[in-house]
Motif scaffolding. Structure first.
Motif, mmCIF file in Angstrom:
data_model
loop_
_atom_site.group_PDB
_atom_site.id
_atom_site.type_symbol
_atom_site.label_atom_id
_atom_site.label_comp_id
_atom_site.label_asym_id
_atom_site.label_seq_id
_atom_site.Cartn_x
_atom_site.Cartn_y
_atom_site.Cartn_z
ATOM 1 N N ASP A 1 -6.259 -0.569 -6.857
ATOM 2 C CA ASP A 1 -7.410 -0.127 -6.081
ATOM 3 C C ASP A 1 -7.037 1.184 -5.414
ATOM 4 O O ASP A 1 -5.946 1.310 -4.844
ATOM 5 N N ARG A 2 -7.907 2.155 -5.496
ATOM 6 C CA ARG A 2 -7.700 3.472 -4.881
ATOM 7 C C ARG A 2 -8.714 3.621 -3.762
ATOM 8 O O ARG A 2 -9.913 3.518 -3.992
ATOM 9 N N ARG A 3 -8.212 3.841 -2.562
ATOM 10 C CA ARG A 3 -9.099 4.014 -1.404
ATOM 11 C C ARG A 3 -8.930 5.411 -0.834
ATOM 12 O O ARG A 3 -7.807 5.833 -0.536
ATOM 13 N N VAL B 1 -9.560 14.688 7.212
ATOM 14 C CA VAL B 1 -9.115 16.008 6.781
ATOM 15 C C VAL B 1 -7.668 16.164 7.209
ATOM 16 O O VAL B 1 -7.376 16.117 8.397
ATOM 17 N N PRO B 2 -6.739 16.306 6.271
ATOM 18 C CA PRO B 2 -6.941 16.214 4.818
ATOM 19 C C PRO B 2 -7.198 14.765 4.414
ATOM 20 O O PRO B 2 -6.827 13.827 5.133
ATOM 21 N N PRO B 3 -7.835 14.582 3.243
ATOM 22 C CA PRO B 3 -8.155 13.217 2.812
ATOM 23 C C PRO B 3 -6.899 12.372 2.645
ATOM 24 O O PRO B 3 -5.866 12.843 2.196
ATOM 25 N N ARG B 4 -6.991 11.130 3.059
ATOM 26 C CA ARG B 4 -5.892 10.169 2.881
ATOM 27 C C ARG B 4 -6.310 9.241 1.752
ATOM 28 O O ARG B 4 -7.386 8.654 1.771
ATOM 29 N N VAL B 5 -5.445 9.119 0.745
ATOM 30 C CA VAL B 5 -5.712 8.254 -0.403
ATOM 31 C C VAL B 5 -4.599 7.222 -0.475
ATOM 32 O O VAL B 5 -3.422 7.573 -0.407
ATOM 33 N N VAL C 1 0.838 -1.191 0.000
ATOM 34 C CA VAL C 1 0.000 0.000 0.000
ATOM 35 C C VAL C 1 0.879 1.248 0.000
ATOM 36 O O VAL C 1 1.830 1.344 0.787
ATOM 37 N N ARG C 2 0.557 2.185 -0.896
ATOM 38 C CA ARG C 2 1.324 3.439 -0.990
ATOM 39 C C ARG C 2 0.367 4.608 -1.109
ATOM 40 O O ARG C 2 -0.667 4.519 -1.765
ATOM 41 N N ARG C 3 0.762 5.698 -0.486
ATOM 42 C CA ARG C 3 0.041 6.954 -0.667
ATOM 43 C C ARG C 3 0.641 7.669 -1.868
ATOM 44 O O ARG C 3 1.722 7.331 -2.342
ATOM 45 N N PHE C 4 -0.072 8.672 -2.373
ATOM 46 C CA PHE C 4 0.356 9.377 -3.575
ATOM 47 C C PHE C 4 1.766 9.936 -3.424
ATOM 48 O O PHE C 4 2.612 9.749 -4.301
ATOM 49 N N GLY C 5 2.034 10.605 -2.322
ATOM 50 C CA GLY C 5 3.357 11.198 -2.104
ATOM 51 C C GLY C 5 4.459 10.155 -2.057
ATOM 52 O O GLY C 5 5.567 10.392 -2.537
ATOM 53 N N GLU C 6 4.162 8.988 -1.487
ATOM 54 C CA GLU C 6 5.153 7.909 -1.440
ATOM 55 C C GLU C 6 5.454 7.395 -2.844
ATOM 56 O O GLU C 6 6.603 7.144 -3.191
ATOM 57 N N LEU C 7 4.404 7.260 -3.653
ATOM 58 C CA LEU C 7 4.618 6.847 -5.037
ATOM 59 C C LEU C 7 5.454 7.883 -5.782
ATOM 60 O O LEU C 7 6.381 7.533 -6.507
#
Length: 131
Positions: free
Chosen positions: A69-71, A76-80, A37-43
């Protein structure tokens, strides 16, 4: 989102390349396979050189094709978070012989390898590190 791609195709390779075409898709799949699992910033940090716009576009296409899969978590702020689906894992399995060929090519031509910035969540499996 982008237009769905449904062929027509000449062969299976044509259909597969339609899904993985683009400089960053294979690297995104590799990153998610190796780190989970990775968050956008990690990617983004794990893929030096990718622009935010391009990463968003490639992630959307991979999601549309059912490979990731995008969750979104209602915070706040949203975690994706992004993760591979079963279909994405099966594609990575299918791409492994190509990756092995590429690793051999790197050795054969003496090419330099890009090393992403070290992170606390870096894989420790020697096979993963050899990729």
């Amino acid at each position: 989102m982008g237009a769905k791609r449904f062929g027509p195709y000449f062969c299976g390779i044509d259909a597969a390349m339609d899904v993985v075409s683009g400089k960053w898709k294979g690297l995104i799949l590799w990153e998610l396979d190796n780190y989970g699992v990775r968050r956008f910033g990690e990617l983004r940090r794990g893929l030096p050189g990718v622009s935010e716009k391009m990463l968003i576009q490639q992630l959307r296409e991979l999601e549309e094709d059912g490979l990731i899969d995008r969750r979104v978590y209602p915070e706040v702020p949203p975690r994706v978070e992004y993760r591979l689906t079963g279909l994405g894992r099966s594609l990575n399995t299918a791409l492994e012989p190509l990756a092995a060929w590429g690793r051999d090519r790197i050795e054969r031509i003496g090419a330099e390898r890009v090393r992403p910035p070290a992170e606390d969540t870096a894989p420790t499996d020697p096979d993963v590190l050899a990729r």
